[in-house]
Write an enzyme that holds these catalytic residues in place. Structure first.
Site: not given
Ligand code: C5P
Length: 413
Positions: A217, A333, A347, A295, A314
């Site tokens: 990203n 965040f 969230k 590859k 997560d």
């Molecule tokens: O669910 P979302 O991606 O919007 O959540 C954002 C927050 O969750 C950010 O603090 C990001 O660093 C954290 N995050 C994480 N691991 C993930 C996805 C998001 O720590 N797999």
């Protein structure tokens, strides 16, 4: 408690701007608290306040840009800055910020800023468009990286009839920033977050498809790295776990470089326990289910390959829901384009973290890809709406909020 300003020597540089009149009030307040103030007036500044007014209020000679052998002979400008405990630039115009950032020294004020080894606090004041201009923001970013401290600017009505960020902080706020820095000794090296281990995640993650391709990203890592820098400057023991970025490693921080979400989680788990965890990374939500060891070839006539995605761990939720050794404060965040607060509140509950820093990234804010950020700090106690600020200023403010949290926790213990 003794007044932190008592007997402090402030060198106040007044550059050109209508807000210069507020610096007169600042001088009075500083002197009321026992500080001495020496004023340096730039040529543009002298269009807004007179040397006579300043001399009367400071009770001292006023130093101007006019070539004056008694002021600037030999090392006069160096003596001026050596003699001070703190250099304050208020108002700091776009012009003086640009000169400071470039290291120019064409007049007394800028020569002095170049020659000083003392902490410098600036209170920017300018039209909103000048403040948000890419060039000014680039300069602000550079100055923050150089260790210059900022107070303001604030949002509000401007003398030019516009509304937005660029208004100089009020004298009371500048006074508070000066007092805070002297009382915490933040400028002179004492470290209010000493002994506190903070884990920060930053940047994107790269999820391999095969040995040469990956999913990623657009995260630059600027916000997360700025947070790590701000915390380290306040003395925290910072572990920064970062995905691939073009940024240099912040000074005084333990940097663990990772590629994938799974690596990031493992590096975070290895870095725990931590008293505070701040997840600013843009972790990829999905990865490719099998990561090919060779590859993937484009063979003539072969079917186009398709990718099957599986969910990544997560990290924020995993750390927030730890049963043992859960950090005291976990901050996530949330980048949202609509219903920013509503989504961020949901969230926070879903992830189980304590605070959420909600970024408004709707196109009209210009936050996406830029250096400015509009955030709301959401906690169980409610929300704080912060004005449009450079990412470094958001980082410093968040670091101060973390410090306040830790101090309150200590005082309750
Ligand atoms: O669910 P979302 O991606 O919007 O959540 C954002 C927050 O969750 C950010 O603090 C990001 O660093 C954290 N995050 C994480 N691991 C993930 C996805 C998001 O720590 N797999």
């Amino acid at each position: 408690m003794a007044d932190a300003l008592q007997n402090r020597r402030i060198l106040l540089i007044i550059s050109g701007g209508i807000a210069a009149y507020k610096s007169l009030e600042l001088i009075r307040r500083l002197r009321d608290h026992g500080a001495s103030v020496r004023a340096v007036l730039t040529e543009a500044g002298s269009k807004f306040v007179t040397p006579l007014t300043l001399a009367t209020l400071t009770g001292d000679k006023v130093y101007t840009d006019l070539f004056d052998l008694t002021d600037t002979a030999a090392i006069g400008h160096i003596e001026l800055s050596r003699d001070a405990d703190l250099v304050v630039v208020a108002p700091a115009s776009a012009d003086i910020l640009a000169k400071m950032s470039a290291g120019l020294g064409g007049d007394l004020a800028t020569t002095l800023l170049l020659a000083t080894d003392k902490p410098v606090l600036v209170a920017p004041a300018m039209n909103v468009r000048m403040w948000t201009h890419r060039a000014t923001q680039r300069n602000v970013e550079q100055l923050m990286a150089d260790g210059i401290h900022f107070v303001g600017p604030n949002d509000g009505d401007m003398a030019c009839g516009e509304f937005g960020p660029g208004r100089m902080a009020e004298p009371a706020e500048i006074l508070a920033a000066i007092t805070q820095h002297f009382s915490e000794n933040e400028f002179s090296g004492a470290k209010p977050l000493a002994g506190v281990h903070v884990l920060v995640t930053s940047g994107p993650t790269h999820e391999p498809i095969d040995p040469v391709r990956y999913l990623a990203n657009r995260s630059s890592g600027k916000q997360g790295h700025a947070i790590a820098t701000a915390l380290a400057r306040m003395g925290a023991n910072v572990t920064l776990v970062s995905g691939p970025t073009n940024l240099t490693a912040p000074a005084g921080v333990t940097l663990k470089r990772v590629e994938t979400a799974r690596d990031m989680l493992a590096a975070c788990q290895a870095a725990l326990p931590a008293q505070v965890v701040i997840c600013a990374a843009a972790v990829a939500d999905w990865r490719v289910d099998v990561d090919a060891t060779q590859k993937i070839k484009k063979e003539a006539g072969a079917a186009t390959p398709s990718l099957t995605l599986v969910e990544n761990p997560d990290i924020l939720a995993t750390i927030s829901k730890l049963k043992t050794n859960r950090p005291d404060l976990v901050i996530g965040f949330a980048a949202e384009t609509e219903k920013v607060i509503e989504h961020a509140i949901a969230k926070r509950l879903r992830k189980g973290c304590d605070w959420i820093v909600a970024n408004d990234v709707s196109p009209e804010t210009g936050v996406m890809g830029g250096d400015l950020n509009t955030v709301h700090l959401i906690s169980a106690d409610g929300q704080e709406d912060w004005p449009l600020l450079p990412k470094q200023a958001v980082a410093e403010r968040l670091a101060r909020s973390v410090l306040t949290y830790i101090q309150n926790k200590k005082s309750k213990a």
